[in-house]
Design an enzyme around this catalytic site. Structure first.
Site, PDB file in Angstrom:
ATOM      1  N   ASP A 199      -3.814   0.817 -10.411  1.00  0.00           N
ATOM      2  CA  ASP A 199      -4.679   0.335 -10.280  1.00  0.00           C
ATOM      3  C   ASP A 199      -5.310   0.820 -11.729  1.00  0.00           C
ATOM      4  O   ASP A 199      -5.579  -0.279 -12.247  1.00  0.00           O
ATOM      5  CB  ASP A 199      -5.969   1.893 -10.062  1.00  0.00           C
ATOM      6  N   SER A 202     -12.879   2.597  -8.572  1.00  0.00           N
ATOM      7  CA  SER A 202     -14.208   2.875  -9.308  1.00  0.00           C
ATOM      8  C   SER A 202     -13.542   4.118  -9.997  1.00  0.00           C
ATOM      9  O   SER A 202     -14.073   3.994 -11.311  1.00  0.00           O
ATOM     10  CB  SER A 202     -15.253   3.030  -8.282  1.00  0.00           C
ATOM     11  N   ASP A 205       3.315   2.124  -4.630  1.00  0.00           N
ATOM     12  CA  ASP A 205       3.581   2.169  -6.633  1.00  0.00           C
ATOM     13  C   ASP A 205       3.766   3.711  -6.682  1.00  0.00           C
ATOM     14  O   ASP A 205       4.794   3.557  -7.826  1.00  0.00           O
ATOM     15  CB  ASP A 205       2.035   1.648  -7.172  1.00  0.00           C
ATOM     16  N   GLY A 230     -12.441   2.484  -1.488  1.00  0.00           N
ATOM     17  CA  GLY A 230     -11.009   1.814  -2.889  1.00  0.00           C
ATOM     18  C   GLY A 230     -10.488   0.973  -2.940  1.00  0.00           C
ATOM     19  O   GLY A 230      -9.515  -0.317  -3.141  1.00  0.00           O
ATOM     20  N   GLU A 290       1.109  -1.458  -0.037  1.00  0.00           N
ATOM     21  CA  GLU A 290       0.267  -0.206   0.258  1.00  0.00           C
ATOM     22  C   GLU A 290       0.680   0.870   0.594  1.00  0.00           C
ATOM     23  O   GLU A 290       1.633   1.553   0.571  1.00  0.00           O
ATOM     24  CB  GLU A 290      -0.367   0.297   1.474  1.00  0.00           C
ATOM     25  N   HIS A 291       0.226   2.621  -1.061  1.00  0.00           N
ATOM     26  CA  HIS A 291       1.276   3.371  -1.202  1.00  0.00           C
ATOM     27  C   HIS A 291       3.194   3.132  -1.350  1.00  0.00           C
ATOM     28  O   HIS A 291       3.478   3.358  -0.209  1.00  0.00           O
ATOM     29  CB  HIS A 291       1.758   4.459  -0.016  1.00  0.00           C
TER      30      HIS A 291
HETATM   31  C1  GLA Z   1      -4.541   4.921  -4.943  1.00  0.00           C
HETATM   32  C2  GLA Z   1      -3.963   5.400  -5.645  1.00  0.00           C
HETATM   33  C3  GLA Z   1      -2.854   3.803  -5.962  1.00  0.00           C
HETATM   34  C4  GLA Z   1      -2.216   4.025  -4.768  1.00  0.00           C
HETATM   35  C5  GLA Z   1      -3.351   3.024  -3.584  1.00  0.00           C
HETATM   36  C6  GLA Z   1      -2.787   3.073  -2.410  1.00  0.00           C
HETATM   37  O1  GLA Z   1      -5.801   3.761  -4.595  1.00  0.00           O
HETATM   38  O2  GLA Z   1      -4.945   5.545  -6.865  1.00  0.00           O
HETATM   39  O3  GLA Z   1      -1.990   4.415  -7.034  1.00  0.00           O
HETATM   40  O4  GLA Z   1      -1.427   4.491  -4.261  1.00  0.00           O
HETATM   41  O5  GLA Z   1      -3.996   4.375  -3.419  1.00  0.00           O
HETATM   42  O6  GLA Z   1      -1.493   1.804  -2.331  1.00  0.00           O
END
Ligand code: GLA
Length: 455
Positions: free
Chosen positions: A191, A147, A53, A144, A50-51
């Site tokens: 995403d 969408s 990318d 989360g 998480e966080h």
């Molecule tokens: C959102 C962002 C992604 C990623 C997540 C956290 O979904 O669009 O790029 O940073 O938060 O992992």
């Protein structure tokens, strides 16, 4: 229906088939002529990473059985007309052009404009035809589950189909995250890459800059259960500010690390992930003490950081924008580096079919997201607590955080009991009798990435 893109073996799921035929019928009724293509772009759930990318470090998501379906037909002019089967999203129309001005903040049409603007930049004059689009999404919004990125991907594929342009999916997966910054979030690329490149039956390990995707097996005999905390994490609201602040904190941490590493650093750090390429033989966690020697646990002001790295606060402020004046550099970096390590170990656990090891990594990720990245909230904590008591081998928040969903790994045999407990202890007191709990918690099977079907 057969699919057009050779890179995926996607077929519509039976659920999608039914929605698709409604979308195609609605298109004809609304627009007055038949659609020529149908696009499907799935949402995603992130299992781990998480966080990481936007820090150039890996993620471990899968595409889900919820998607954005879009029927599309080209137009003779340069107008894009958007219709949505959900009445709260009123029709929109705009012109293709070199510079496409956004609607007001939060307007759903901006996700289409983001895709169009990105494609205009990439394809130039080739992208000349407007199009009519009818959109139907069933991914819960602000949950989360991506969408909005699925909407961007669906719009991009629809505009390309209407213009007879083929852009490889991996190119789109690099282009569309930048395009989505049009809506003002400094998101990474997880995403869009998942929505485009996912493989049915598999989780993915995605690396960034450059983009690389590997498929991974999910542990046999386990289900991925996703539970909505009922707290909306609006991508255009306060969650956007909080998200962007995290991105800036990581950039500032790079500046402090550059300063700390001095001459041993061959070039500047664009992301924390650059450390992997620059020091391939050193574990990432080796760099935490370097940062800890420079900054305390508490948050720092911009003036303090500027003094530390020998620049002026004004100069830093220009780079950071208006994101407040409290930056928790050490805690944020600790999350990002340990999370990247967890993804490495998680890949090995998945390849070994070791659900318990994977679950422990999910739990550790959650703790780090809560304590160091500070992206949880009381409802998510409650859901994770109930999930663990109900036998989940791993339970954590998923996505950007600040609300939205949890993701849980649950042995198939335990799923009915798990759902009973979650329903009793979390949803019963919160949902009205008329509301169906199945709209809020889901068992997802990994789906294929986006596809374009000629009609
Ligand atoms: C959102 C962002 C992604 C990623 C997540 C956290 O979904 O669009 O790029 O940073 O938060 O992992």
């Amino acid at each position: 229906m057969t699919e057009m893109n050779p890179q995926t073996t996607a077929r519509l799921t039976p659920d999608d088939e039914e929605r698709a035929s409604h979308v195609v019928d609605d298109f004809r009724a609304t627009v007055g002529r038949p659609a020529l293509h149908l696009v499907r772009a799935p949402g995603r759930v992130n299992l781990l990473g998480e966080h990481t990318d936007y820090n150039g470090l890996p993620v471990l998501p899968m595409a889900i059985d919820r998607s954005v379906l879009t029927a599309v037909a080209p137009r003779a002019d340069r107008t894009i007309r958007l219709f949505n089967s959900a009445p709260q999203f009123a029709p929109r129309a705009y012109e293709l052009g070199d510079t496409i001005e956004p609607y007001a903040d939060g307007d759903w049409g901006n996700y289409s404009k983001a895709a169009a603007q990105g494609l205009v930049r990439h394809c130039g004059a080739q992208l000349r035809r407007g199009a009519d689009l009818l959109i139907n999404g069933n991914i819960p919004s602000s949950a989360g589950l991506s969408s909005s990125s699925a909407l961007v991907v669906a719009n991009a594929l629809a505009l390309l189909a209407a213009n007879d342009i083929e852009v490889p999916y991996d190119t789109l997966a690099e282009l569309l995250p930048l395009a989505e910054r049009y809506v003002g979030t400094l998101s990474g690329g997880m995403d869009q890459a998942t929505s485009l490149l996912a493989r049915a039956g598999h989780a993915l390990r995605i690396d960034f800059f450059p983009l690389r995707v590997r498929t991974l097996p999910l542990p046999p005999g386990y289900s991925v259960v996703v539970c909505h905390s009922l707290v909306q994490a609006e991508k255009s609201g306060a969650a956007k500010q909080a998200y962007n602040l995290r991105v800036i904190e990581c950039r500032l941490a790079c500046r402090v690390l550059e300063n700390a590493l001095g001459a041993s650093l061959p070039r500047s750090l664009h992301t924390l992930g650059d450390l992997v390429a620059l020091f391939p033989h050193r574990p990432l966690l080796d760099f935490l003490p370097h940062l800890a020697a420079q900054v305390p646990e508490r948050s720092l002001s911009l003036t303090e950081i500027a003094t530390l790295i020998g620049t002026s606060p004004e100069r830093l402020r220009e780079e950071c924008g208006a994101v407040g004046d409290a930056f928790a550099l050490l805690r944020r970096t600790r999350h990002v580096l340990t999370e990247a390590e967890r993804v490495e170990r998680a890949e090995a656990a998945l390849n070994a079919g070791d659900a318990v090891a994977f679950g422990q990594l999910m739990d550790a990720s959650h703790g780090s997201c809560r304590d160091d990245y500070e992206i949880s909230c009381p409802e998510i904590e409650e859901l994770v607590g109930i999930a663990k008591e109900a036998g989940a081998v791993g339970a954590r928040l998923t996505g950007a955080g600040f609300g939205g969903c949890t993701v849980n790994l649950v042995a198939e045999a335990d799923v009915p009991g798990f759902l009973t407990r979650i329903d009793r202890y979390f949803y019963r007191s919160r949902l009205a009798h008329s509301e169906r709990v199945s709209n809020y918690r889901f068992i997802f099977k990994p789906q294929a990435g986006a596809a374009v079907f000629p009609l």
